[in-house]
Design an enzyme around this catalytic site. Sequence first.
Site, PDB file in Angstrom:
ATOM      1  N   HIS A  71     -12.081  -0.259  -9.259  1.00  0.00           N
ATOM      2  CA  HIS A  71     -13.516  -0.540  -9.424  1.00  0.00           C
ATOM      3  C   HIS A  71     -14.026   0.109 -10.698  1.00  0.00           C
ATOM      4  O   HIS A  71     -13.636   1.231 -11.045  1.00  0.00           O
ATOM      5  CB  HIS A  71     -14.302  -0.013  -8.222  1.00  0.00           C
ATOM      6  N   GLU A  95     -31.908 -30.895   7.713  1.00  0.00           N
ATOM      7  CA  GLU A  95     -32.032 -31.675   8.952  1.00  0.00           C
ATOM      8  C   GLU A  95     -32.404 -33.133   8.681  1.00  0.00           C
ATOM      9  O   GLU A  95     -32.182 -33.995   9.530  1.00  0.00           O
ATOM     10  CB  GLU A  95     -33.093 -31.047   9.857  1.00  0.00           C
ATOM     11  N   GLY A 135     -19.166 -25.335  22.969  1.00  0.00           N
ATOM     12  CA  GLY A 135     -17.934 -24.747  22.454  1.00  0.00           C
ATOM     13  C   GLY A 135     -18.019 -24.198  21.047  1.00  0.00           C
ATOM     14  O   GLY A 135     -17.070 -23.596  20.548  1.00  0.00           O
ATOM     15  N   ARG A 177     -22.489 -30.633   8.491  1.00  0.00           N
ATOM     16  CA  ARG A 177     -23.620 -30.798   7.572  1.00  0.00           C
ATOM     17  C   ARG A 177     -23.237 -30.091   6.269  1.00  0.00           C
ATOM     18  O   ARG A 177     -23.386 -28.887   6.141  1.00  0.00           O
ATOM     19  CB  ARG A 177     -24.890 -30.204   8.182  1.00  0.00           C
TER      20      ARG A 177
END
Length: 662
Positions: free
Chosen positions: A106, A436, A531, A620
Amino acid sequence: MTSKAVVFAYHDIGCTGIEALLNAGYEIAAVFTHADDPRENTFYASVARLCAERGIPLHAPEDVNHPLWLERIRQLRPDFLFSFYYRRLLGAELLACAARGAYNLHGSLLPRYRGRAPANWVLVNGETQTGVTLHRMIERADAGPILAQQAVAIDPEDTALSLHGKLRKAAGALLRDSLPLLALGVLPEVEQDESQASHFGRRTPADGLLDWHRPARQLYDLVRAVTQPYPGAFCQVGEQKLIVWSAEVVAGNHGREPGSVLSCDPLRIACGEDSLVLRFGQRGERGLYLAGTQLATELGLVEGARLRGAASGPQRRTRVLILGVNGFIGNHLSERLLRDGRYEVHGMDIGSDAIERLKADPHFHFVEGDIGIHSEWLEYHVKKCDVILPLVAIATPIEYTRNPLRVFELDFEENLRIVRYCVKYGKRVVFPSTSEVYGMCQDPDFDEDRSNLVVGPINKQRWIYSVSKQLLDRVIWAYGQQGLRFTLFRPFNWMGPRLDRLDSARIGSSRAITQLILHLVEGTPIRLVDGGAQKRCFTDVDDGIEALARIIDNRDGRCDGQIVNIGNPDNEASIRQLGEELLRQFEAHPLRAQFPPFAGFREVESRSFYGDGYQDVAHRKPSIDNARRLLDWQPTIELRETIGKTLDFFLHEALREREAQA
């Protein structure tokens, strides 16, 4: 015996790490890297080229934590994993593939400056020292035990590029000394001191805006932190952008207002304290690299003129009206706009718990109220402001079936009134459509301009939210044909801190991840509706807000009349997978002992959970071509990181609730 390593590397420090491993006698079984982004200024060395020259197997998958890649890495049977400036988090299952541990290099002296862009941040903050750290990787980023560190002095004239060169040399020296000891198993580990930890997020080009009210030394530090090859610090000269590549601090400001031109040869600008000479810069994104004196001539600057930066200059801030400012998107967006320095935010909501941190900002104006009641205030502020964001909506699935008329009244009727005010006063509206609206579209990727919007039968009331939003989209589009300036944006499952409240989840009126976290917090079974096979593309709120801020900025008017999906197609997961990853991170969280044992998963039917009017969709997934083209935007934050931030927020909220009740 030779130690076998699998390496995750990018950037020239990735090359440094690979060379150090080879020089220390490690066998590199495979290297994982990233494909170069053509939009990025790749000033650094190529890991891909180095591996090709050394004959090392090379891969660049989109998701190195995918089960297929996990299995391939397991088959390599590595002793060690190493990450050298690799840009994605390695999940717990991947870290467990290494028999002797996984280690990261790092670019800071941990535990300070955890997170992204540490070399830039230390310069912005005026630090005089940084360094590199080799540490064991755990699931929390940059938080594992430290094995070795090497300090690097930051000189006053260092830039991000020169500092990066110093860090690269320090990394080579640290690895040269440490890797042989690590292979022998004699390199001790020291836990990080969490009380000293600091964390910094990614930087964006907008963070380079110069605020002339700040001391010249701070502006000088900003210039050198983001100068070439980075996008540069900048300000406005009229309507033109001035990018500053090099500057120097000069004592005194002659008592002039911040942003005033004190002289043109050299080009010297008054700051809140002292002044800044702009040595080199350019006009706009495609201008020539010029000396400050020539820039002053070409920009028509004269002594006494004013430059416009954050909180300075004669031009007022853009006024943004956010209705629903206390909501998830509203509070994060307000913070982003105020940080930018070019905006004044006016907001209304029925509560203010999520925006308490913003109230002290003089450019944030909040009124507690209801858009359905305070119509006079609402109309006045639409008339007063420049950009209007009507974010008020009922947007949780259980309410679509439980209160469909209330959804219609608020999401359509009240917002239509606001849209008509925008038409009346000629104001630009940035309207939150929704993923939606695509409903049960069968396209693999939902496209704003081509995909069909498909919903279910009338008796499935869950679609009232979708059609209310779709109808408003169509009304706004029609007003656009008559001159309304608008942009429709469609968020795809944004997540992050302050998403909901646990109390909302207790009555079922919250997003999916909040429901899942509530079950973990209360020790009840995680309920998976049907599910949990439904897939969604989850988007980190920081990624989403950055895209939305660029829509509001609307450079060159390119977002006018456009519809923009804002989502992360790479972060696709089922609700079950979301729950499983939450569980893994919950079990590893430092606060885990404060909560009950895990009660398991329980599958439930959607009808019993949401009621008769519910209907779900299998997937979606957004096309984000419009966002890439219009906004020059690409989501970068992985789902695991987003889940971790969201979980951490709600676990601390649960403890605060418990303390308040005690």
